[in-house]
Design a protein around this motif. Sequence first.
Motif, short mmCIF file in Angstrom:
data_model
loop_
_atom_site.label_atom_id
_atom_site.label_comp_id
_atom_site.label_asym_id
_atom_site.label_seq_id
_atom_site.Cartn_x
_atom_site.Cartn_y
_atom_site.Cartn_z
N PRO A 97 16.23 8.32 1.72
CA PRO A 97 16.70 9.63 2.22
C PRO A 97 16.75 10.71 1.14
O PRO A 97 16.52 11.88 1.43
N LYS A 98 17.03 10.33 -0.12
CA LYS A 98 17.11 11.37 -1.16
C LYS A 98 15.75 11.67 -1.81
O LYS A 98 15.66 12.53 -2.69
N GLY A 99 14.73 10.93 -1.39
CA GLY A 99 13.37 11.20 -1.92
C GLY A 99 13.23 10.94 -3.41
O GLY A 99 12.58 11.70 -4.12
N ILE A 100 13.83 9.82 -3.90
CA ILE A 100 13.74 9.57 -5.35
C ILE A 100 12.60 8.61 -5.71
O ILE A 100 12.25 8.47 -6.87
N LEU A 101 12.02 7.91 -4.71
CA LEU A 101 10.99 6.92 -5.03
C LEU A 101 9.61 7.56 -5.11
O LEU A 101 9.05 7.97 -4.10
N ASN A 102 9.13 7.66 -6.34
CA ASN A 102 7.80 8.20 -6.62
C ASN A 102 7.49 9.46 -5.80
O ASN A 102 6.44 9.54 -5.13
N PRO A 103 8.37 10.47 -5.86
CA PRO A 103 8.17 11.66 -5.04
C PRO A 103 6.86 12.38 -5.41
O PRO A 103 6.44 12.34 -6.56
N GLY B 180 0.81 -1.23 0.00
CA GLY B 180 0.00 0.00 0.00
C GLY B 180 0.83 1.27 0.00
O GLY B 180 0.28 2.35 0.14
N SER B 181 2.16 1.14 -0.17
CA SER B 181 3.00 2.35 -0.09
C SER B 181 3.16 3.05 -1.44
O SER B 181 3.89 4.02 -1.57
N GLU B 182 2.46 2.57 -2.47
CA GLU B 182 2.37 3.25 -3.77
C GLU B 182 3.74 3.58 -4.37
O GLU B 182 3.95 4.66 -4.92
N GLY B 183 4.66 2.64 -4.23
CA GLY B 183 5.98 2.82 -4.86
C GLY B 183 6.83 3.89 -4.22
O GLY B 183 7.81 4.34 -4.81
N THR B 184 6.49 4.32 -3.00
CA THR B 184 7.25 5.41 -2.37
C THR B 184 8.31 4.92 -1.40
O THR B 184 9.15 5.69 -0.94
N LEU B 185 8.27 3.62 -1.03
CA LEU B 185 9.24 3.12 -0.04
C LEU B 185 10.26 2.17 -0.64
O LEU B 185 11.41 2.11 -0.19
N ALA B 186 9.86 1.36 -1.61
CA ALA B 186 10.75 0.34 -2.17
C ALA B 186 10.16 -0.15 -3.47
O ALA B 186 8.98 0.09 -3.75
N LYS C 113 0.33 12.06 12.32
CA LYS C 113 0.48 10.83 11.53
C LYS C 113 1.20 11.12 10.22
O LYS C 113 2.06 10.34 9.78
N ILE C 114 0.87 12.25 9.60
CA ILE C 114 1.53 12.56 8.31
C ILE C 114 3.02 12.77 8.54
O ILE C 114 3.85 12.29 7.76
N GLU C 115 3.37 13.43 9.64
CA GLU C 115 4.79 13.67 9.93
C GLU C 115 5.52 12.33 10.16
O GLU C 115 6.65 12.12 9.70
N LEU C 116 4.86 11.42 10.87
CA LEU C 116 5.44 10.10 11.10
C LEU C 116 5.66 9.38 9.77
O LEU C 116 6.71 8.77 9.53
N MET C 117 4.69 9.49 8.89
CA MET C 117 4.82 8.85 7.56
C MET C 117 5.99 9.46 6.79
O MET C 117 6.74 8.76 6.12
N ARG C 118 6.12 10.79 6.87
CA ARG C 118 7.26 11.46 6.19
C ARG C 118 8.59 10.91 6.71
O ARG C 118 9.52 10.70 5.95
N ASN C 119 8.65 10.70 8.03
CA ASN C 119 9.90 10.21 8.62
C ASN C 119 10.18 8.76 8.19
O ASN C 119 11.34 8.40 7.98
N ILE C 120 9.13 7.97 8.06
CA ILE C 120 9.32 6.59 7.56
C ILE C 120 9.85 6.66 6.13
O ILE C 120 10.78 5.96 5.76
N LYS C 121 9.25 7.54 5.33
CA LYS C 121 9.70 7.71 3.94
C LYS C 121 11.19 8.09 3.91
O LYS C 121 11.97 7.55 3.13
#
Length: 460
Positions: free
Chosen positions: A449-455, A199-205, A436-444
């Motif tokens: 760390p460089k924010g390249i996955l489906n930013p 469910g992470s929509e390509g943003t984590l891995a 919760k959104i801030e926690l999700m940002r930190n998980i991302k």
Amino acid sequence: MSQTSQIIERLAAIVGAHEVLTGEAIGEDYTHDEALNLEPQMPVAVVKPGASEEVSLIMKTANELGVAVTARGAGTGLSGACVPKQGGIVVSFERMNKILEIDEENFVAVVEPGVCLDQLDVALAERGLVYPVYPGEYSASLGGNVNTNAGGMRAVKYGVTRHNVLGIEAVLADGSPIKSGGKLIKNSTGYDLTQLIIGSEGTLAIVTKAYLKLHPRPEHSATVLAPFATLDDVTQAIPKIVDSGIGPSMLEYIDLMTMHVMIEQLELKLGVSADIRAKALAYLVVQLENPIKARIEEDVVSLGEHLAELGAMEVYLLEPRAGREIIEAREKAFWLAKGNGANDIIDVVVPRASIAEFMQKVSAIAQETGSMIPGCGHAGDGNVHMGVFQPDPEKKSEVLRRIFQAGMDLGGAISGEHGLGVMKKPYFAELEDPVKIELMRNIKKAFDPKGILNPGTMFD
Ligand SMILES: Cc1cc2nc3c(=O)[nH]c(=O)nc-3n(C[C@H](O)[C@H](O)[C@H](O)COP(=O)(O)OP(=O)(O)OC[C@H]3O[C@@H](n4cnc5c(N)ncnc54)[C@H](O)[C@@H]3O)c2cc1C
């Protein structure tokens, strides 16, 4: 050398030049998914890896050069989650489409991400097995299903993707491969990374392999159609049918307008008399399945009695052909809404006992804003799909915001199965708990760390 030329040259060195598309060779399909009203975006390249080792090298290169990467399955998503990013690349899984193993002892299938639902279903049917997560579009890929946590009509019995994926293999943003879970049924060993990535929509891995839980394929099924005279009756019947002990494998709600369009435009022959059609305001479609034929016959009788007690005007046991057609029509409801000019499609989920109240609030919003909001949906899960017909963009945003808020006020959520993508991102930012959104940002950040996955997907 420009960054674009560098990335193209290095991708070609990894997968071979013929597996990297650039410029006019990039088909229009790669620039969008099926979400309505989103601007298509051309990527700088589409790369088609053939193995997870190649995915690792692609990610390593993209991370080093700081290039955005959007994974793409079949592009059937409904929230714009696989729309490429400006200056970014698309990793398309059409070559990684092998069913690696069907383990009949453990009831597990191991698949590459590009395997499509219909491909898997054909292979499993031969063995009397089923992977029961069946969202309405069978050309969708397992990689896409995992990353949207796809649901579909059978979730009322089997749950959604996250209840049916035992493990994954994935590549992190820096190219490191990981494995989480596998063929094992349970696991209490640290944080559950499988569930985090689902469910992470390509943003984590990038998911390169999935371990799917299989079930015996039920041999017998029956489909029952029940028209109701009021919206209240139908919505109040939903939790009672789920809790009746009959255990439906599908419990779908179709409103008057959607049913009318289905019957007229798809020429459905359901045997509902003109008199009932004139009075019915909404319908329930209930499917039962069982390995034993006699049991299903008993269940149909019991279901019929329940539906009559709950106010159904009639109960129709559909012929197998009509049963298949109504379910196919329900799956095609998105195309009907799109073909008839819907400006958006949304999939709010509420606790199933709150559907009646939610639908009343939606009716009021429709009236107050002069919008048309027909619906149908996976009622057994409290997941209502609605087409929003409101051509004025500002008014439409207001309608969406109010519907999402109404769902959340009842303890629900903005999306039950299609995900946030880019389409629902602004409403998520506005309505969801900022902690919760801030926690999700930190998980991302921890994953990427460089924010390249489906930013820019889910949140900025
Ligand atoms: C007619 C119709 C009916 C539908 N009915 C349903 C339904 O009933 N229930 C439901 O849940 N959905 C439904 N959908 C939506 C859609 O089919 C699902 O969201 C599906 O899971 C998307 O799969 P896909 O392969 O097309 O993914 P894509 O659209 O290609 O991608 C979806 C997301 O997954 C990511 N992704 C894809 N592959 C990978 C990977 N290997 N690694 C990491 N990230 C990846 C993408 O980046 C994107 O964020 C329907 C769509 C249509 C058109």
